[in-house]
Motif scaffolding. Structure first.
Motif, PDB file in Angstrom:
ATOM      1  N   LEU A 220       0.814  -1.212   0.000  1.00 40.27           N
ATOM      2  CA  LEU A 220       0.000   0.000   0.000  1.00 40.27           C
ATOM      3  C   LEU A 220       0.844   1.257   0.000  1.00 40.27           C
ATOM      4  O   LEU A 220       0.407   2.306  -0.489  1.00 40.27           O
ATOM      5  N   GLU A 221       2.043   1.185   0.537  1.00 46.76           N
ATOM      6  CA  GLU A 221       2.875   2.397   0.586  1.00 46.76           C
ATOM      7  C   GLU A 221       3.345   2.834  -0.793  1.00 46.76           C
ATOM      8  O   GLU A 221       3.845   3.963  -0.958  1.00 46.76           O
ATOM      9  N   LEU A 222       3.149   1.990  -1.797  1.00 46.17           N
ATOM     10  CA  LEU A 222       3.551   2.357  -3.149  1.00 46.17           C
ATOM     11  C   LEU A 222       2.456   3.091  -3.906  1.00 46.17           C
ATOM     12  O   LEU A 222       2.679   3.525  -5.034  1.00 46.17           O
ATOM     13  N   GLU A 223       1.261   3.206  -3.306  1.00 44.78           N
ATOM     14  CA  GLU A 223       0.196   3.973  -3.938  1.00 44.78           C
ATOM     15  C   GLU A 223       0.071   5.332  -3.261  1.00 44.78           C
ATOM     16  O   GLU A 223       0.557   5.527  -2.142  1.00 44.78           O
ATOM     17  N   LYS A 224      -0.562   6.278  -3.925  1.00 44.21           N
ATOM     18  CA  LYS A 224      -0.771   7.610  -3.358  1.00 44.21           C
ATOM     19  C   LYS A 224      -1.868   7.518  -2.302  1.00 44.21           C
ATOM     20  O   LYS A 224      -3.051   7.714  -2.575  1.00 44.21           O
ATOM     21  N   ARG A 225      -1.494   7.226  -1.068  1.00 52.25           N
ATOM     22  CA  ARG A 225      -2.452   6.950  -0.014  1.00 52.25           C
ATOM     23  C   ARG A 225      -3.349   8.142   0.296  1.00 52.25           C
ATOM     24  O   ARG A 225      -4.462   7.982   0.783  1.00 52.25           O
TER      25      ARG A 225
END
Length: 306
Positions: A220-225
């Protein structure tokens, strides 16, 4: 290895021929959400399954069941077409077309609603075909088999929901007790299959193999949270703010929904790259010589061998 049992899963013959209804019933065989689609979808998902054996076995169980559903429908269509008054159907279509023209209606709509599918007589010899209710052949692009079981099971739930909806609509269109009885069985099996896929989705979650969002293996940290749980109001009115999707805890339990009433662009105005001169596209600006006269962009000669 597959074996065929000559007995049908379930069947009640129609009480009378009905070539027009046979054309409509083709949708349940070769339509986007027909039995051919779910049959192929479940079988390919099963053949491609790399997960626990219970999922592969379940997929092949239901995929094989759907083969039998196609046989039931094909048998029903054959009975509906048997001794069907083809000439009477054709004459009725002619009269309907004349009436449609005189009344200002669409003749094509009258033809489709009043006449049998001529391919049932010309192509299949009064038998079912791998096609939908308007004669388009079944297409393998209808099926989904991604290798991710959560994505596939959700697609399966969607397919069974649409398939049951169409079967119910066809049930309402018939007054033939035999047809309605056979469809009643199939509708009940669609009820089971919808519940089955909901149960399979829950089973996947409980096993820890997959969850929302799919694929859950992507970090998830690789998406624009910061935008992962924002609902953007992209149309006039703000009634959408009243939905569950606009406030409260997100469905995956990993964030909070946020309603953005006036979403603003987060990127710059695009500056398209200029065309490659050798491809002779139209550039944004015309090139000019030092004296102000215009000349086309220079193009190197390219030798194209035959």
């Amino acid at each position: 290895m597959f074996y065929h049992n000559k007995k049908l899963q379930y069947f009640k013959p129609p009480q009378k021929p009905d070539a027009v209804y046979a054309m409509k019933m083709q949708e349940l065989i070769g339509g986007t959400f027909g039995e051919m689609s779910v049959m192929m979808q479940y079988l390919f998902q099963g053949w491609n399954c790399r997960g626990p054996a219970k999922y592969r076995d379940m997929l092949l169980d239901i995929g094989t069941e759907e083969i039998g559903h196609i046989e039931m429908l094909a048998t029903t269509i054959a009975h509906l077409l048997d001794k069907a008054p083809v000439k009477v159907q054709e004459e009725g279509a002619k009269d309907a077309v004349v009436g449609a023209v005189m009344g200002g209606s669409n003749p094509r709509e009258m033809i489709m609603s009043a006449a049998m599918n001529p391919q049932h007589a010309i192509v299949s010899g009064l038998g079912a075909m791998p096609a939908d209710s308007v004669g388009f052949p079944w297409n393998g692009r209808f099926i989904v088999a991604s290798g991710n079981l959560m994505a596939d099971f959700r697609s399966n739930l969607h397919a069974e929901s649409q398939g049951r909806l169409q079967a119910v609509r066809l049930y309402e269109m018939s007054d033939d007790p035999g047809v309605k009885d056979t469809l009643s069985f199939m509708i009940a099996r669609d009820t089971m299959h919808q519940n089955q896929w909901e149960a399979a989705i829950e089973d996947l979650k409980e096993s820890g193999l997959e969850s929302t969002p799919v694929p859950s293996s992507f970090p998830l940290e690789l998406e624009k949270r910061e935008v992962a749980y924002q609902f953007w109001n992209h149309s006039e009115g703000n009634e959408s703010a009243e939905g569950r999707w606009a406030k409260g805890r997100s469905m995956d339990g990993k964030g909070e929904f946020q309603y953005i009433e006036n979403p603003q662009p987060l990127g710059p105005e695009p500056q398209p790259p200029q065309p490659e001169p050798k491809l002779h596209g139209t550039p944004q600006y015309r090139q000019t010589d030092g004296d102000g006269s215009s000349t086309p962009p220079s193009v190197d000669r390219v030798h194209i061998s035959s």
